[in-house]
Motif scaffolding. Structure first.
Motif, mmCIF file in Angstrom:
data_model
loop_
_atom_site.group_PDB
_atom_site.id
_atom_site.type_symbol
_atom_site.label_atom_id
_atom_site.label_comp_id
_atom_site.label_asym_id
_atom_site.label_seq_id
_atom_site.Cartn_x
_atom_site.Cartn_y
_atom_site.Cartn_z
ATOM 1 N N LEU A 168 28.273 94.276 20.978
ATOM 2 C CA LEU A 168 26.883 94.080 21.719
ATOM 3 C C LEU A 168 27.567 95.607 23.030
ATOM 4 C CD1 LEU A 168 26.042 90.970 23.507
ATOM 5 C CD2 LEU A 168 25.120 92.304 22.010
ATOM 6 N N ARG A 169 28.339 95.989 21.444
ATOM 7 C CA ARG A 169 29.222 97.645 22.792
ATOM 8 C C ARG A 169 28.101 98.481 22.229
ATOM 9 N NH1 ARG A 169 35.580 96.634 23.738
ATOM 10 N NH2 ARG A 169 35.611 95.060 24.419
ATOM 11 N N TYR A 170 27.342 98.626 23.472
ATOM 12 C CA TYR A 170 26.149 99.537 22.557
ATOM 13 C C TYR A 170 24.851 100.234 23.583
ATOM 14 C CZ TYR A 170 23.332 96.494 20.770
ATOM 15 O OH TYR A 170 22.171 95.538 20.754
ATOM 16 N N TYR A 171 24.509 101.586 23.243
ATOM 17 C CA TYR A 171 23.609 101.752 24.652
ATOM 18 C C TYR A 171 22.607 101.488 23.687
ATOM 19 C CZ TYR A 171 26.733 104.756 27.402
ATOM 20 O OH TYR A 171 27.408 105.424 28.078
ATOM 21 N N ALA B 4 21.258 110.477 23.625
ATOM 22 C CA ALA B 4 22.420 109.961 24.415
ATOM 23 C C ALA B 4 23.543 110.172 23.654
ATOM 24 C CB ALA B 4 21.833 108.539 23.994
ATOM 25 N N GLY B 5 24.201 110.735 22.545
ATOM 26 C CA GLY B 5 25.640 111.201 21.760
ATOM 27 C C GLY B 5 26.031 109.679 20.701
ATOM 28 N N ASP C 261 29.742 104.702 21.634
ATOM 29 C CA ASP C 261 31.052 105.584 22.883
ATOM 30 C C ASP C 261 30.310 104.744 23.852
ATOM 31 O OD1 ASP C 261 33.218 106.742 23.852
ATOM 32 O OD2 ASP C 261 32.070 108.977 23.728
ATOM 33 N N ILE C 262 31.092 104.064 24.473
ATOM 34 C CA ILE C 262 30.703 102.936 25.677
ATOM 35 C C ILE C 262 31.932 103.214 27.034
ATOM 36 C CG2 ILE C 262 28.998 102.105 24.959
ATOM 37 C CD1 ILE C 262 30.847 100.131 25.410
ATOM 38 N N ILE C 263 33.125 103.414 27.042
ATOM 39 C CA ILE C 263 34.419 103.612 27.345
ATOM 40 C C ILE C 263 33.874 104.676 28.666
ATOM 41 C CG2 ILE C 263 37.299 103.512 27.897
ATOM 42 C CD1 ILE C 263 35.394 101.205 26.868
ATOM 43 N N LEU D 120 24.637 103.819 32.561
ATOM 44 C CA LEU D 120 22.423 104.043 32.558
ATOM 45 C C LEU D 120 21.939 105.413 32.442
ATOM 46 C CD1 LEU D 120 19.916 102.693 33.146
ATOM 47 C CD2 LEU D 120 20.086 103.679 35.044
ATOM 48 N N LEU D 121 21.627 105.778 31.394
ATOM 49 C CA LEU D 121 20.811 107.015 31.353
ATOM 50 C C LEU D 121 19.529 107.173 31.182
ATOM 51 C CD1 LEU D 121 21.681 110.080 29.918
ATOM 52 C CD2 LEU D 121 20.191 109.009 28.286
ATOM 53 N N MET D 122 19.082 107.270 32.269
ATOM 54 C CA MET D 122 17.205 107.336 32.741
ATOM 55 C C MET D 122 16.625 108.792 32.617
ATOM 56 S SD MET D 122 15.604 106.274 35.883
ATOM 57 C CE MET D 122 14.651 105.042 35.742
ATOM 58 N N GLN D 123 15.403 109.140 31.605
ATOM 59 C CA GLN D 123 15.006 109.687 31.603
ATOM 60 C C GLN D 123 13.590 109.520 31.885
ATOM 61 O OE1 GLN D 123 15.395 112.325 27.685
ATOM 62 N NE2 GLN D 123 13.081 112.218 27.844
ATOM 63 N N VAL D 124 12.999 110.341 32.784
ATOM 64 C CA VAL D 124 11.559 110.537 33.374
ATOM 65 C C VAL D 124 11.248 111.820 32.552
ATOM 66 C CG1 VAL D 124 9.690 110.851 35.276
ATOM 67 C CG2 VAL D 124 12.174 109.501 34.942
ATOM 68 N N SER D 125 10.179 111.106 31.915
ATOM 69 C CA SER D 125 9.007 112.086 30.881
ATOM 70 C C SER D 125 7.917 111.892 31.668
ATOM 71 C CB SER D 125 9.043 111.881 29.697
ATOM 72 O OG SER D 125 10.881 111.855 29.235
ATOM 73 N N PHE D 126 6.707 113.484 32.048
ATOM 74 C CA PHE D 126 5.223 113.224 31.986
ATOM 75 C C PHE D 126 4.979 114.444 30.966
ATOM 76 C CE2 PHE D 126 7.698 113.568 35.999
ATOM 77 C CZ PHE D 126 6.674 112.312 36.863
#
Length: 163
Positions: free
Chosen positions: A35-38, A130-131, A135-137, A142-148
């Motif tokens: 479970l160690r992933y984005y 997100a690369g 690589d979570i360490i 959280l990476l949040m992107q708001v797209s219009f």
């Protein structure tokens, strides 16, 4: 289908107010190596009909401010993962923040098909990089992107990558 998305550089959004500084061990379930992933989640949101006049002039700024406010109560999300001896993961509640990206795309929601169901065509153009997702360490949780989209008036969309 092809389109272009223009994205800002990721910015860190910090909690709006001071938060506790502590370490929280993950449960044995959350700590599994598999479970160690984005994970990436894409959601499309429509504004309510007739509510366009009540929308903030700077909707992206309003979303960023709401995220900062939410991080006060969900402060571990603004921390970083570290691995202790023996491989156990711990969240250091450091209030370093989460990554936030603003984007505009010259595509309409209807271009993704009816009914709107995954997999979405060309979704990789919509999402920021997100690369290495394993690589979570020491990275934002959280990476949040708001797209219009080009028909922004009724259709903002959000994408999230989180651990």
């Amino acid at each position: 289908m092809s389109f272009k998305a223009r994205r800002s550089e990721p910015q860190l959004v910090l909690p709006a107010r001071p938060t506790p500084r502590e370490a929280k061990a993950l449960s044995d379930i959350d700590d599994q190596h598999l479970l160690r992933y984005y994970e990436t989640v894409v959601g499309f949101f429509r504004t309510c009909p007739g509510r366009t006049g009540s929308r903030p002039a700077d909707l992206k700024g309003a979303i960023r401010a709401a995220l900062a406010e939410a991080l006060v109560y969900y402060y571990p999300v603004a921390g970083r993962l570290r691995e202790e001896a023996g491989g156990k993961l711990v969240v250091d509640c450091t209030a370093e923040g989460v990554a936030f990206v603003e984007a505009d795309a010259d595509v309409r929601l209807e271009d993704f098909g009816e009914p709107l169901l995954p997999p979405y065509p060309c979704v990789e153009e919509l999402l920021c990089d997100a690369g290495d997702t394993r690589d979570i360490i020491g990275r934002p949780l959280l990476l949040m992107q708001v797209s219009f989209l080009s028909n922004f008036v009724p259709f903002p969309s959000l994408s999230f990558s989180f651990v």
